[in-house]
Design an enzyme around this catalytic site. Structure first.
Site, PDB file in Angstrom:
ATOM      1  N   SER A  11       0.686  -1.089   0.028  1.00 27.23           N
ATOM      2  CA  SER A  11      -0.038  -0.004  -0.197  1.00 27.23           C
ATOM      3  C   SER A  11       0.946   1.143   0.070  1.00 27.23           C
ATOM      4  CB  SER A  11      -0.954  -0.042   1.241  1.00 27.23           C
ATOM      5  OG  SER A  11      -1.596   1.278   1.413  1.00 27.23           O
ATOM      6  N   TYR A  24      -1.452   0.226   9.848  1.00 25.53           N
ATOM      7  CA  TYR A  24      -1.710  -0.642   8.853  1.00 25.53           C
ATOM      8  C   TYR A  24      -0.436  -0.170   7.725  1.00 25.53           C
ATOM      9  CZ  TYR A  24      -3.744  -1.451   4.152  1.00 25.53           C
ATOM     10  OH  TYR A  24      -4.050  -1.959   2.757  1.00 25.53           O
ATOM     11  N   LYS A  63       2.481  -2.655   6.115  1.00 24.78           N
ATOM     12  CA  LYS A  63       2.676  -2.628   4.880  1.00 24.78           C
ATOM     13  C   LYS A  63       4.158  -2.273   4.361  1.00 24.78           C
ATOM     14  CE  LYS A  63      -1.530  -4.047   3.221  1.00 24.78           C
ATOM     15  NZ  LYS A  63      -1.617  -5.145   2.478  1.00 24.78           N
TER      16      LYS A  63
END
Length: 251
Positions: free
Chosen positions: A143, A156, A160
């Site tokens: 991401s 998050y 990633k």
């Protein structure tokens, strides 16, 4: 249909909908047989039908971070379609939103388990079952949140970033017979990302030089390129698929 993956079998995790299903659809269009995974069997059954039925696709339900599920999926792929040449680690979760200083550490551990360790485990299983002897290609779905700070989804993004590092390390370790790359999408119009644009899509997309958000097909094209022979001299790379938004300071 190009047929560039004719005779190949691909495993795509988290593929009952969204980006994963878009990747699986493109792989089928390009000649591959696909094995898709997700937690819910009913959703997988619908996705298999959408992909053309059991002649083209097999769904195996289970938790992505469960070792028995991973091993069983590889075994079923080989038993059904004869190989396990391609792997797309697409499963990802983000059950929390807000500053990391307030982060529930139990949720943080689960994010790492699913977004990072599961991707490594799937690669280990694919290596053991097929790729170690026959070669193959792996693409991890990272991401743009892993490229620079992303307030609200910081952990998050951290997971990633770890996934991108794992991609590079595995590329070094597994060459020359197995290539490992990653893609880093910005906001893609899926159920997973709804909270990032719902009710304000025009406002959000205005920050993108291409003036639109992504769709699963945008990511699918990049992933299948990296899996294909067209990318035969590419490994350990992160391909940013973001409509140009990181050029303007956005995530």
């Amino acid at each position: 249909m190009t047929g560039r993956f004719a005779g190949k079998t691909a495993i795509v995790t988290g593929a009952s909908r969204g980006i994963g299903l878009g990747i699986a659809q493109r792989l089928v269009e390009d000649g591959a047989k696909v094995v898709i995974t997700a937690r819910k069997k009913d959703a997988l059954d619908e996705a298999v039908a959408q992909l053309g039925g059991p002649e083209y696709a097999l769904g195996v339900a289970g938790p992505s971070d469960d070792a028995a599920h991973q091993e069983d999926t590889l075994a079923q792929a080989i038993a059904t379609f004869g190989s396990a040449d391609l792997l797309v680690n697409n499963t990802g979760i983000n059950p929390v939103y807000g500053p990391m200083i307030d982060l529930d550490l139990a949720a943080a551990r689960k994010i790492v388990e699913v977004n990072c360790l599961a991707a490594l485990a799937w690669t280990q299983q694919a290596h053991k079952a097929w790729m170690g002897e026959h070669g193959g290609a792996v693409v991890n779905v990272s991401s743009v949140a892993g490229i620079k700070p992303a307030p609200g989804i910081g952990f998050y993004g951290a997971s990633k970033a770890m996934l991108t590092y794992l991609t590079q390390e595995l590329a070094v370790e597994l060459g020359p017979d197995i290539r490992v790359n990653a893609v880093a999408p910005a906001v893609v119009k899926t159920r997973f990302a709804t909270a990032l644009y719902e009710g304000r899509e025009q406002e959000v997309s205005s920050a993108y030089p291409l003036k639109r958000l992504g769709v699963p097909e945008d990511v699918a094209g990049a992933v299948t390129f990296l899996l294909s022979a067209d990318a035969a001299w590419i490994t350990g790379q992160l391909l940013v698929v973001d409509g140009g938004v990181t050029l303007t300071g956005g995530v």
